[in-house]
Design a protein around this motif. Structure first.
Motif, mmCIF file in Angstrom:
data_model
loop_
_atom_site.group_PDB
_atom_site.id
_atom_site.type_symbol
_atom_site.label_atom_id
_atom_site.label_comp_id
_atom_site.label_asym_id
_atom_site.label_seq_id
_atom_site.Cartn_x
_atom_site.Cartn_y
_atom_site.Cartn_z
ATOM 1 N N GLU A 27 0.842 -1.207 0.000
ATOM 2 C CA GLU A 27 0.000 0.000 0.000
ATOM 3 C C GLU A 27 0.876 1.256 0.000
ATOM 4 O OE1 GLU A 27 -3.326 2.496 0.074
ATOM 5 O OE2 GLU A 27 -3.085 0.400 -0.497
ATOM 6 N N MET A 28 1.957 1.249 0.811
ATOM 7 C CA MET A 28 2.861 2.394 0.832
ATOM 8 C C MET A 28 3.541 2.565 -0.525
ATOM 9 S SD MET A 28 4.537 2.572 4.664
ATOM 10 C CE MET A 28 5.634 1.220 4.406
ATOM 11 N N ARG A 29 3.923 1.483 -1.159
ATOM 12 C CA ARG A 29 4.557 1.542 -2.472
ATOM 13 C C ARG A 29 3.594 2.121 -3.505
ATOM 14 N NH1 ARG A 29 7.067 -3.621 -3.157
ATOM 15 N NH2 ARG A 29 8.760 -2.729 -1.967
ATOM 16 N N ARG A 30 2.311 1.698 -3.438
ATOM 17 C CA ARG A 30 1.297 2.208 -4.376
ATOM 18 C C ARG A 30 1.107 3.709 -4.190
ATOM 19 N NH1 ARG A 30 -3.624 3.774 -4.344
ATOM 20 N NH2 ARG A 30 -4.000 3.264 -2.172
ATOM 21 N N LEU A 31 1.025 4.185 -2.921
ATOM 22 C CA LEU A 31 0.861 5.615 -2.657
ATOM 23 C C LEU A 31 2.073 6.405 -3.145
ATOM 24 C CD1 LEU A 31 -0.694 5.556 0.932
ATOM 25 C CD2 LEU A 31 -1.804 6.291 -1.190
ATOM 26 N N HIS A 32 3.253 5.870 -2.921
ATOM 27 C CA HIS A 32 4.479 6.520 -3.393
ATOM 28 C C HIS A 32 4.465 6.682 -4.906
ATOM 29 C CE1 HIS A 32 8.644 6.420 -4.899
ATOM 30 N NE2 HIS A 32 8.852 7.294 -3.931
ATOM 31 N N ASP A 33 4.107 5.617 -5.614
ATOM 32 C CA ASP A 33 4.073 5.668 -7.073
ATOM 33 C C ASP A 33 3.056 6.688 -7.567
ATOM 34 O OD1 ASP A 33 6.045 3.773 -7.126
ATOM 35 O OD2 ASP A 33 4.694 2.080 -7.517
ATOM 36 N N GLU A 34 1.885 6.782 -6.902
ATOM 37 C CA GLU A 34 0.877 7.764 -7.303
ATOM 38 C C GLU A 34 1.397 9.194 -7.107
ATOM 39 O OE1 GLU A 34 -2.730 7.118 -5.146
ATOM 40 O OE2 GLU A 34 -3.119 5.180 -6.108
ATOM 41 N N TRP A 36 4.528 10.200 -6.976
ATOM 42 C CA TRP A 36 5.624 10.429 -7.923
ATOM 43 C C TRP A 36 5.073 10.758 -9.309
ATOM 44 C CZ3 TRP A 36 10.504 11.468 -7.166
ATOM 45 C CH2 TRP A 36 11.381 11.419 -8.224
ATOM 46 N N ALA A 37 4.040 10.045 -9.723
ATOM 47 C CA ALA A 37 3.427 10.303 -11.025
ATOM 48 C C ALA A 37 2.788 11.698 -11.046
ATOM 49 C CB ALA A 37 2.376 9.235 -11.336
ATOM 50 N N GLY A 38 2.238 12.143 -9.905
ATOM 51 C CA GLY A 38 1.644 13.472 -9.842
ATOM 52 C C GLY A 38 2.676 14.584 -9.926
ATOM 53 N N LEU A 39 3.893 14.314 -9.485
ATOM 54 C CA LEU A 39 4.945 15.326 -9.526
ATOM 55 C C LEU A 39 5.595 15.451 -10.893
ATOM 56 C CD1 LEU A 39 6.774 14.681 -6.144
ATOM 57 C CD2 LEU A 39 5.314 16.608 -6.735
ATOM 58 N N GLU A 40 5.432 14.437 -11.713
ATOM 59 C CA GLU A 40 6.083 14.426 -13.013
ATOM 60 C C GLU A 40 5.590 15.597 -13.859
ATOM 61 O OE1 GLU A 40 6.700 11.242 -16.604
ATOM 62 O OE2 GLU A 40 6.193 10.520 -14.603
ATOM 63 N N GLY A 41 6.519 16.342 -14.427
ATOM 64 C CA GLY A 41 6.166 17.468 -15.286
ATOM 65 C C GLY A 41 6.053 18.784 -14.536
ATOM 66 N N GLN A 42 6.060 18.770 -13.223
ATOM 67 C CA GLN A 42 5.995 20.015 -12.463
ATOM 68 C C GLN A 42 7.396 20.560 -12.232
ATOM 69 O OE1 GLN A 42 3.863 19.591 -8.826
ATOM 70 N NE2 GLN A 42 1.941 19.015 -9.802
ATOM 71 N N VAL A 43 7.524 21.899 -12.224
ATOM 72 C CA VAL A 43 8.809 22.562 -11.987
ATOM 73 C C VAL A 43 8.649 23.444 -10.751
ATOM 74 C CG1 VAL A 43 10.512 24.152 -12.949
ATOM 75 C CG2 VAL A 43 9.316 22.560 -14.446
ATOM 76 N N PRO A 44 9.531 23.312 -9.779
ATOM 77 C CA PRO A 44 9.429 24.154 -8.589
ATOM 78 C C PRO A 44 9.618 25.629 -8.944
ATOM 79 C CG PRO A 44 11.127 22.472 -8.307
ATOM 80 C CD PRO A 44 10.630 22.369 -9.699
ATOM 81 N N PRO A 45 8.950 26.560 -8.243
ATOM 82 C CA PRO A 45 9.078 27.982 -8.561
ATOM 83 C C PRO A 45 10.508 28.500 -8.416
ATOM 84 C CG PRO A 45 7.546 27.635 -6.701
ATOM 85 C CD PRO A 45 8.012 26.300 -7.176
ATOM 86 N N GLU A 46 11.288 27.955 -7.470
ATOM 87 C CA GLU A 46 12.670 28.402 -7.326
ATOM 88 C C GLU A 46 13.483 28.086 -8.578
ATOM 89 O OE1 GLU A 46 12.248 25.668 -4.655
ATOM 90 O OE2 GLU A 46 10.907 27.027 -3.626
ATOM 91 N N ALA A 47 13.219 26.940 -9.192
ATOM 92 C CA ALA A 47 13.966 26.554 -10.394
ATOM 93 C C ALA A 47 13.678 27.533 -11.522
ATOM 94 C CB ALA A 47 13.607 25.141 -10.809
ATOM 95 N N GLU A 48 12.434 27.986 -11.647
ATOM 96 C CA GLU A 48 12.103 28.948 -12.695
ATOM 97 C C GLU A 48 12.826 30.269 -12.442
ATOM 98 O OE1 GLU A 48 7.851 29.139 -12.627
ATOM 99 O OE2 GLU A 48 7.633 27.252 -13.732
#
Length: 161
Positions: A27-34, A36-48
């Motif tokens: 269950e923890m692995r499944r939540l982690h994967d979800e 991680w998939a939600g973070l994909e494609g996002q850029v932190p404001p500091e990086a911009e």
């Protein structure tokens, strides 16, 4: 089966604990994967902000002549023939008071630094090379230069000799 643990089911209890832990881990692995998939494609404001700053820094800066005007510039060491400073008190080197070899004066020296050598000049005008002193000693004891002169005699007059 006289032991209490074996009477209650023994190995079955441990099996149940293993299954439960395995379910929690999956269950923890499944939540982690979800997540991680939600973070994909996002850029932190500091990086911009950092990328924008790097782009601005790579652009050529405007050329501005902000260097001091010639009358305010201090000559570099290679432009000077030497430096000198007054030394009013007796000069003690290796436990011995330095005296003029010609007149015996022991105070009110001019310490001259030129060509990586130190020379002492007494009030009368006798000069002697002092091998126990070096340029590093001179710079440790000399203050900032308050004036530059075009001749040795002008500097002597400025220092009262």
């Amino acid at each position: 089966m006289t032991r209490a643990g074996q009477a209650k089911g023994g190995p079955k209890v441990f099996e149940w604990i293993r299954r439960r832990r395995g379910a929690e881990i999956s269950e923890m692995r499944r939540l982690h994967d979800e997540m991680w998939a939600g973070l994909e494609g996002q850029v932190p404001p500091e990086a911009e902000r950092m990328q924008a700053a790097m782009r601005a820094a790579s652009e050529p800066a405007a050329v501005v002549d902000d260097f001091l005007p010639p009358e305010l510039r201090v000559p570099s060491q290679d432009q000077l023939d030497g430096r000198m400073m007054p030394w009013k008190q007796p000069l003690v080197l290796d436990g011995e008071v330095v005296t003029c070899t010609e007149c015996g004066a022991y105070r009110d020296w001019l310490v001259l630094s030129t060509r990586d050598q130190i020379w002492l000049r007494c009030r009368v005008g006798h000069q002697q090379h002092e091998t126990r002193l070096d340029t590093a000693w001179y710079y440790r004891h000399a203050g900032p230069a308050d004036a530059t002169f075009s001749s040795f005699e002008d500097c002597l007059r400025h220092l009262g000799h």
